[in-house]
Design an enzyme around this catalytic site. Structure first.
Site, short mmCIF file in Angstrom:
data_model
loop_
_atom_site.label_atom_id
_atom_site.label_comp_id
_atom_site.label_asym_id
_atom_site.label_seq_id
_atom_site.Cartn_x
_atom_site.Cartn_y
_atom_site.Cartn_z
CG LEU A 64 -2.33 -0.66 1.12
CD1 LEU A 64 -3.38 0.45 1.26
CD2 LEU A 64 -2.45 -1.55 0.04
CB ALA A 86 -3.64 -3.49 3.31
CB ALA A 87 -4.59 -0.98 8.21
CD GLN A 88 0.30 0.10 12.92
OE1 GLN A 88 -0.21 -0.96 13.39
NE2 GLN A 88 -0.16 1.30 13.55
CE1 TYR A 100 5.00 1.38 6.52
CE2 TYR A 100 3.66 0.58 8.44
CZ TYR A 100 4.32 0.60 7.40
OH TYR A 100 4.08 -0.84 6.60
CB SER A 130 -11.90 1.80 12.46
OG SER A 130 -11.80 1.53 13.69
CD GLU A 132 -10.10 2.83 18.15
OE1 GLU A 132 -9.51 3.90 18.84
OE2 GLU A 132 -10.86 2.07 19.05
CE1 TYR A 153 -6.24 1.41 12.03
CE2 TYR A 153 -7.80 1.79 13.78
CZ TYR A 153 -7.49 1.08 12.73
OH TYR A 153 -8.41 0.33 12.21
N GLY A 189 -4.87 -10.90 16.06
CA GLY A 189 -3.30 -10.66 16.32
C GLY A 189 -3.21 -10.69 17.76
CB VAL A 193 -7.06 -5.92 24.95
CG1 VAL A 193 -8.65 -5.98 24.65
CG2 VAL A 193 -6.53 -5.94 26.54
NE ARG A 221 -12.17 0.09 21.89
CZ ARG A 221 -11.89 1.07 22.57
NH1 ARG A 221 -12.68 1.40 23.37
NH2 ARG A 221 -10.52 1.62 22.43
P1 NAP Z 1 -4.63 -7.22 10.78
O1 NAP Z 1 -4.97 -8.68 11.30
O2 NAP Z 1 -3.81 -6.29 11.46
O3 NAP Z 1 -4.41 -7.22 9.34
C1 NAP Z 1 -3.60 -5.97 8.65
C2 NAP Z 1 -3.21 -6.41 7.18
O4 NAP Z 1 -2.54 -5.39 6.67
C3 NAP Z 1 -2.24 -7.69 7.20
O5 NAP Z 1 -2.40 -8.62 6.34
C4 NAP Z 1 -0.87 -6.75 7.27
O6 NAP Z 1 0.35 -7.62 6.63
C5 NAP Z 1 -1.42 -5.84 5.90
N1 NAP Z 1 -0.51 -4.60 5.90
C6 NAP Z 1 0.11 -3.79 6.75
N2 NAP Z 1 0.69 -2.88 6.28
C7 NAP Z 1 0.63 -3.31 4.86
C8 NAP Z 1 1.17 -2.53 3.78
N3 NAP Z 1 2.00 -1.45 3.80
N4 NAP Z 1 0.84 -3.19 2.41
C9 NAP Z 1 0.18 -3.94 2.41
N5 NAP Z 1 -0.38 -4.78 3.55
C10 NAP Z 1 -0.27 -4.20 4.61
O7 NAP Z 1 -6.05 -6.53 10.97
P2 NAP Z 1 -7.57 -7.08 10.82
O8 NAP Z 1 -7.94 -7.22 12.25
O9 NAP Z 1 -7.58 -8.07 9.76
O10 NAP Z 1 -8.53 -5.59 10.15
C11 NAP Z 1 -8.60 -5.60 8.66
C12 NAP Z 1 -8.86 -4.37 8.51
O11 NAP Z 1 -9.96 -3.74 9.16
C13 NAP Z 1 -7.81 -3.33 8.87
O12 NAP Z 1 -7.84 -2.24 7.93
C14 NAP Z 1 -8.25 -2.53 9.95
O13 NAP Z 1 -7.72 -1.34 10.32
C15 NAP Z 1 -9.78 -2.48 9.76
N6 NAP Z 1 -10.43 -2.72 11.07
C16 NAP Z 1 -10.19 -3.76 12.07
C17 NAP Z 1 -11.12 -4.00 13.03
C18 NAP Z 1 -11.08 -5.15 13.96
O14 NAP Z 1 -11.72 -5.01 15.04
N7 NAP Z 1 -10.38 -6.13 13.56
C19 NAP Z 1 -12.18 -2.98 13.20
C20 NAP Z 1 -12.25 -1.90 12.31
C21 NAP Z 1 -11.49 -1.80 11.26
P3 NAP Z 1 1.33 -8.30 7.44
O15 NAP Z 1 0.69 -9.53 7.73
O16 NAP Z 1 2.79 -8.48 6.53
O17 NAP Z 1 1.59 -7.38 8.79
O1 F7E Z 2 -7.79 -2.22 22.66
C1 F7E Z 2 -7.53 -1.48 26.10
C2 F7E Z 2 -7.22 -0.40 25.19
O2 F7E Z 2 -5.82 -2.88 21.24
C3 F7E Z 2 -9.22 -2.47 23.29
C4 F7E Z 2 -7.99 -2.78 16.23
O3 F7E Z 2 -8.76 -3.74 15.39
O4 F7E Z 2 -10.35 -2.11 16.99
C5 F7E Z 2 -9.00 -2.45 17.45
O5 F7E Z 2 -8.54 -1.24 18.20
C6 F7E Z 2 -9.03 -1.61 24.64
C7 F7E Z 2 -8.39 -0.52 24.44
O6 F7E Z 2 -8.33 -2.83 20.02
C8 F7E Z 2 -4.62 -3.48 26.80
O7 F7E Z 2 -6.63 0.59 25.77
C9 F7E Z 2 -6.25 -2.43 27.88
O8 F7E Z 2 -9.50 0.72 25.14
O9 F7E Z 2 -7.52 -4.66 21.48
P1 F7E Z 2 -7.20 -3.10 21.26
P2 F7E Z 2 -8.68 -1.23 19.65
O10 F7E Z 2 -7.68 -0.20 20.28
O11 F7E Z 2 -10.06 -1.13 20.23
C10 F7E Z 2 -10.69 -1.13 16.29
C11 F7E Z 2 -12.18 -1.03 15.97
C12 F7E Z 2 -9.78 -1.13 15.29
O12 F7E Z 2 -9.93 -0.37 13.94
C13 F7E Z 2 -8.38 -1.46 15.36
O13 F7E Z 2 -7.83 -1.67 14.03
O14 F7E Z 2 -8.48 -2.55 25.36
N1 F7E Z 2 -6.40 -2.11 26.58
N2 F7E Z 2 -5.02 -3.08 28.22
C14 F7E Z 2 -5.42 -2.75 25.97
N3 F7E Z 2 -5.20 -2.93 24.66
C15 F7E Z 2 -4.02 -3.45 24.27
N4 F7E Z 2 -3.84 -3.86 23.09
N5 F7E Z 2 -3.08 -4.30 25.13
C16 F7E Z 2 -3.43 -4.24 26.50
O15 F7E Z 2 -2.45 -4.57 27.17
#
Ligand code: NAP
Ligand code: F7E
Length: 345
Positions: A64, A86-88, A100, A130, A132, A153, A189, A193, A221
């Site tokens: 990306l 795709a996303a960080q 980044y 998201s 977020e 993010y 991943g 949490v 959440r």
């Molecule tokens: P994830 O497990 O972190 O997967 C992210 C993917 O993006 C991985 O395949 C990663 O590749 C790839 N990626 C990162 N940097 C890239 C780059 N520069 N070019 C191409 N690919 C890249 O995320 P997910 O939980 O599956 O979420 C999928 C999408 O939904 C993300 O955009 C996330 O932000 C969004 N989202 C997630 C949630 C949630 O609760 N899961 C909620 C709302 C939105 P590597 O394996 O190489 O790192």
């Molecule tokens: O945190 C709290 C933390 O990292 C959830 C991503 O998929 O969902 C995800 O983002 C909550 C937060 O997810 C720890 O502070 C406490 O309030 O599991 P998380 P997130 O930040 O909600 C959204 C929808 C996305 O879009 C994102 O890509 O849990 N928390 N203690 C912690 N979080 C983490 N990671 N680690 C802790 O030790």
């Protein structure tokens, strides 16, 4: 046969979406960024060598952060649908690498949209937005709620979301944005949490770990089950008219409640094992995210199939089974999985 490009294919959602689309008869072209190892654990059960006749799943290297690789991929594949996952995606990490994060999440989305526009392809586009983006706005949050992002993010996702709407309005692109609330699974991943907790439970239960350090336990959440959410992505692209949809369960729980339920499921009392480490606090937090997904229910007919309680059970049992089988097989557990991986996140 419909063709789809999926970015973020090696992630949690990518793997479930590809399974879902293969079952629907699609030919899948999955984008994977280059790395020094294969990094396809979540996809290995689906992959067949592309020399095999009849395979409908192809992996392509692209990134990306590199627009030319995206344009080339679009030219070669000529997809009917593009899913941009795709996303960080780690919120805490985005405070550590904000530039980044913005490059991949915000500009990366623009690069992909621009590649679609310049190639002139008539494909449909899904953007992984998201909850977020709502950040500090009061719950419940719907498509009409004001955005107030609380992390790099979330700011980057807000750009990705609004540029998707802008390309839809400016160039009549069939582009939809799914504003998805947290969704989890055994493929989540290890530094998010929920998975951090369920993995720690398995390690504690099997004598490999005796403490779990976490951050803010009061954050709330709306946690759902990832396979339900990839179904919603596909449903959005099957609509005649592109639009934006909030996807979530309509129920929010605190991290503390997740701990309660998850440890109890393994017959453990979390108070004996869990400690707060401020390194896991975020400079700014989204305190309470709760979806109002009534539009998705009404227009798409989407609803979740897994309750919060079942989600916790599925994740705890999957991690227990995984760690047990590794131990039984004599496989050496990596130190990094026993200690908490991603020490700052
Ligand atoms: P994830 O497990 O972190 O997967 C992210 C993917 O993006 C991985 O395949 C990663 O590749 C790839 N990626 C990162 N940097 C890239 C780059 N520069 N070019 C191409 N690919 C890249 O995320 P997910 O939980 O599956 O979420 C999928 C999408 O939904 C993300 O955009 C996330 O932000 C969004 N989202 C997630 C949630 C949630 O609760 N899961 C909620 C709302 C939105 P590597 O394996 O190489 O790192
Ligand atoms: O945190 C709290 C933390 O990292 C959830 C991503 O998929 O969902 C995800 O983002 C909550 C937060 O997810 C720890 O502070 C406490 O309030 O599991 P998380 P997130 O930040 O909600 C959204 C929808 C996305 O879009 C994102 O890509 O849990 N928390 N203690 C912690 N979080 C983490 N990671 N680690 C802790 O030790």
């Amino acid at each position: 046969m419909k063709k789809a490009i999926v970015t973020g294919s090696t992630g949690q959602d990518g793997s479930y979406l590809i399974e879902f689309l293969l079952a629907k008869g699609y030919e899948i072209h999955a984008l994977k960024r280059r790395s020094s190892s294969f990094n396809t654990d979540r996809l290995d059960h689906l992959y067949k060598d592309f020399h095999d006749s009849g395979t409908r799943f192809f992996l392509h290297y692209a990134d990306l952060t590199d627009g030319s690789s995206l344009t080339r991929l679009l030219y070669d594949v000529r997809p009917d649908e593009v899913y941009n996952l795709a996303a960080q995606s780690h919120v805490k990490v985005s405070f550590e690498i904000p530039e980044y994060t913005a490059d991949v999440v915000a500009t990366g989305t623009l690069r992909l949209l621009e590649a679609i526009r310049l190639t002139g392809l008539k494909c449909r586009f899904y953007q992984a937005s998201s909850s977020e983006m709502f950040g500090s706005t009061s719950p419940p949050q719907s498509e009409t709620t004001v955005f107030h992002p609380r992390s790099p993010y979330a700011c980057a996702k807000l750009f990705g979301h609004t540029i998707t709407v802008n390309y839809r309005e400016s160039y009549r692109l069939h582009a939809s944005s799914g504003i998805l609330f947290n969704h989890e699974s055994p493929r989540r991943g290890e530094t998010f949490v929920t998975r951090k907790i369920t993995r720690a439970i398995a390690h504690i239960k099997l004598g490999l770990q005796n403490k779990l350090y976490i951050g803010n336990m009061e954050a709330r959440r709306d946690w759902g089950y990832a396979p339900d959410y990839v179904r919603a992505m596909w449903m959005m692209l099957q609509q005649d008219v592109p639009d934006d949809y909030v996807i979530g369960t309509g129920e929010a729980h605190s991290v503390r409640e997740f701990l309660d339920l998850a440890f109890a499921h393994a017959n453990l009392d979390w108070h004996e094992f869990v400690e707060i480490d401020p390194r896991y606090f975020r400079p700014a937090e989204a305190d309470h995210l709760l979806a109002d997904a009534s539009k998705a229910r009404r227009v798409l007919g989407w609803q979740p199939s897994v309750t919060f309680k079942d989600l916790v059970r599925i994740m705890v049992e999957a991690d227990l089974a995984d760690v047990e089988s590794k131990l039984r097989g004599g496989e050496a557990l990596l130190r990094s999985t026993v200690e908490s991986p991603g020490r700052n996140s």
